[in-house]
Every structure is written in C-alpha cells, then in structure tokens.
Write an enzyme that holds these catalytic residues in place. Sequence first.
Site, PDB file in Angstrom:
ATOM      1  N   ASN A 205       0.600  -0.953   0.097  1.00  0.00           N
ATOM      2  CA  ASN A 205      -0.066   0.094   0.182  1.00  0.00           C
ATOM      3  C   ASN A 205       0.575   1.309  -0.367  1.00  0.00           C
ATOM      4  O   ASN A 205       1.846   1.688   0.906  1.00  0.00           O
ATOM      5  CB  ASN A 205      -0.654  -0.423   0.990  1.00  0.00           C
ATOM      6  CG  ASN A 205      -1.934   1.379   1.266  1.00  0.00           C
ATOM      7  OD1 ASN A 205      -1.541   1.810   1.560  1.00  0.00           O
ATOM      8  ND2 ASN A 205      -3.219   0.840   1.747  1.00  0.00           N
TER       9      ASN A 205
ATOM     10  N   LYS B 135       0.308   3.698   3.198  1.00  0.00           N
ATOM     11  CA  LYS B 135       1.029   3.127   4.197  1.00  0.00           C
ATOM     12  C   LYS B 135       2.848   3.563   3.993  1.00  0.00           C
ATOM     13  O   LYS B 135       3.193   4.118   4.916  1.00  0.00           O
ATOM     14  CB  LYS B 135       0.729   2.142   4.420  1.00  0.00           C
ATOM     15  CG  LYS B 135      -0.790   2.007   4.498  1.00  0.00           C
ATOM     16  CD  LYS B 135      -0.735  -0.306   4.883  1.00  0.00           C
ATOM     17  CE  LYS B 135      -1.539  -0.233   5.408  1.00  0.00           C
ATOM     18  NZ  LYS B 135      -2.220  -1.844   5.940  1.00  0.00           N
TER      19      LYS B 135
ATOM     20  N   ASP C 280      -0.795  -4.664  11.016  1.00  0.00           N
ATOM     21  CA  ASP C 280      -2.972  -4.981   9.985  1.00  0.00           C
ATOM     22  C   ASP C 280      -3.624  -4.426  11.193  1.00  0.00           C
ATOM     23  O   ASP C 280      -3.189  -3.562  11.925  1.00  0.00           O
ATOM     24  CB  ASP C 280      -2.888  -6.318  10.443  1.00  0.00           C
ATOM     25  CG  ASP C 280      -4.372  -7.527   9.699  1.00  0.00           C
ATOM     26  OD1 ASP C 280      -4.434  -6.513   8.958  1.00  0.00           O
ATOM     27  OD2 ASP C 280      -4.614  -7.773  10.261  1.00  0.00           O
TER      28      ASP C 280
ATOM     29  N   HIS D 295      -4.434   5.147  14.772  1.00  0.00           N
ATOM     30  CA  HIS D 295      -4.025   3.664  14.989  1.00  0.00           C
ATOM     31  C   HIS D 295      -2.890   3.824  14.739  1.00  0.00           C
ATOM     32  O   HIS D 295      -1.535   3.662  15.140  1.00  0.00           O
ATOM     33  CB  HIS D 295      -5.269   3.136  14.674  1.00  0.00           C
ATOM     34  CG  HIS D 295      -6.226   3.391  13.208  1.00  0.00           C
ATOM     35  ND1 HIS D 295      -6.615   4.661  12.811  1.00  0.00           N
ATOM     36  CD2 HIS D 295      -6.091   2.147  12.548  1.00  0.00           C
ATOM     37  CE1 HIS D 295      -6.716   4.215  11.814  1.00  0.00           C
ATOM     38  NE2 HIS D 295      -6.145   2.580  11.665  1.00  0.00           N
TER      39      HIS D 295
END
Length: 197
Positions: free
Chosen positions: A9, A12, A69, A178
């Site tokens: 990704n 990310k 994850d 997060h």
Amino acid sequence: MKIALATKNQGKIKEIRSILEGLSVELVSLEELSIEELPPEDGGTFEENALKKARFVAQKSGLPAMADDSGLEVDALDGRPGVYSARYGGTTDKERYLKLLEELKDIPEPKRTARFRCVIALVTPEGEEKTFEGVLEGRITRRPRGKYGFGYDPVFYLPDKGKTLAEMRPEEKNLVSHRARALEKLRAYLSTHPHLT
Ligand code: IMP
C-alpha cells in the site's frame, strides 16, 4: 540499517517513511526485494496477521521486516468487522460503510462506540519478534461526512475534534490515527535498540 516493509500500500509506505524520518533506518520496499506476494491475512487477530507477513518477508529477504494490520471494531457488533474490515461485504469502501450504517440503523447514539486498531509487527531473520499497537476511539455516525481518507473514515466520528476522519486533512489525521500511534511506539523502540537500526 535496513528494514523491509511488508506492505504494497503506497499510502502506508509514505506515512511510515514520514513518521520514521530522522532515524537511521533505510526502509526497503517489496518491489526492491522482488517479493510479489504476501501471505493471506487469514489470522484471527491483527497481531497474527501482522506477524505472519513480517515473518514471511524477514525469511525471504534476510532483513528485519515490519508489517501492519488494522481494522475497525464496532461495540454494538461485538467487535466486527475487525480483522474482516477489508472484506466486510461490498466491493468498494462506500458499499462497506453504507452496509455498516444499515446494520447500525437501530442503535442509539451512546451505543455507537467503535475503535480503529492497528498492530505493527517487527521480526528479525533470527526470529526476534515484537509488536506495537495503536488505538483510536470514536463513534459511528448516521451519515457519511467528509472527502478525505479512505475506508470507513467518512462514518468514523471523533467527539474531541467534532469531525469525522474524512473531514480531517491527512496531516491532521496522521497526528492521531491508530497507525500513527503504533508507529510512534515502533519509533521509540527502534531509537532505544540501535542494533536494529
Ligand atoms: P489493512 O490493514 O490494510 O488490512 O486494512 C484493513 C481495512 O480496515 C481497510 O481496508 C479499511 O477498510 C479499514 N481501515 C484500516 N485503517 C483505516 C483508516 O485509517 N481509515 C479507514 N478505514 C481503515
């Protein structure tokens, strides 16, 4: 020191690079390592899935590897969609968050609490393993709001900010997310474990 990054990704990758800036870590992409496939995310927890990907890349590359994850846990749904957040039904982000709103249509405000959770795993080729967790608490709205972000951002409301995550620019989201919180813990760990960096 090099650390292999077990994600495809691009968003990310960019976020991880920016948060780890200043450490003497060179992040190596899967592309640079010619690793085309990652193991399936079929574990029962975020931690298992992150560890599985990081172990795989550490073994293949011979470098310490990190993987993450993440997902959304809704209290009124007993923690669903959780590890199934990406496969919660529908094929687009919009279909998924509309499905969530539909499932929650009879749930009153005080019971619409939810959290995003992210676990980052760091695994060395020698088998040293460590995980870092970041959590962001919020509530599920009744209607989508905002144009930024991805996934469930338009329906995830932060009472402190008075906005959904999709109403926050990426710079603002990256201060509280997060993923950013888990990455900050990883950063602190790397800065006190120089043998890894
Ligand atoms: P993964 O960590 O790439 O497997 O992401 C799992 C899924 O959780 C994503 O496809 C999104 O649906 C959801 N998700 C994870 N992080 C976020 C976020 O920051 N905003 C919105 N959705 C997220």
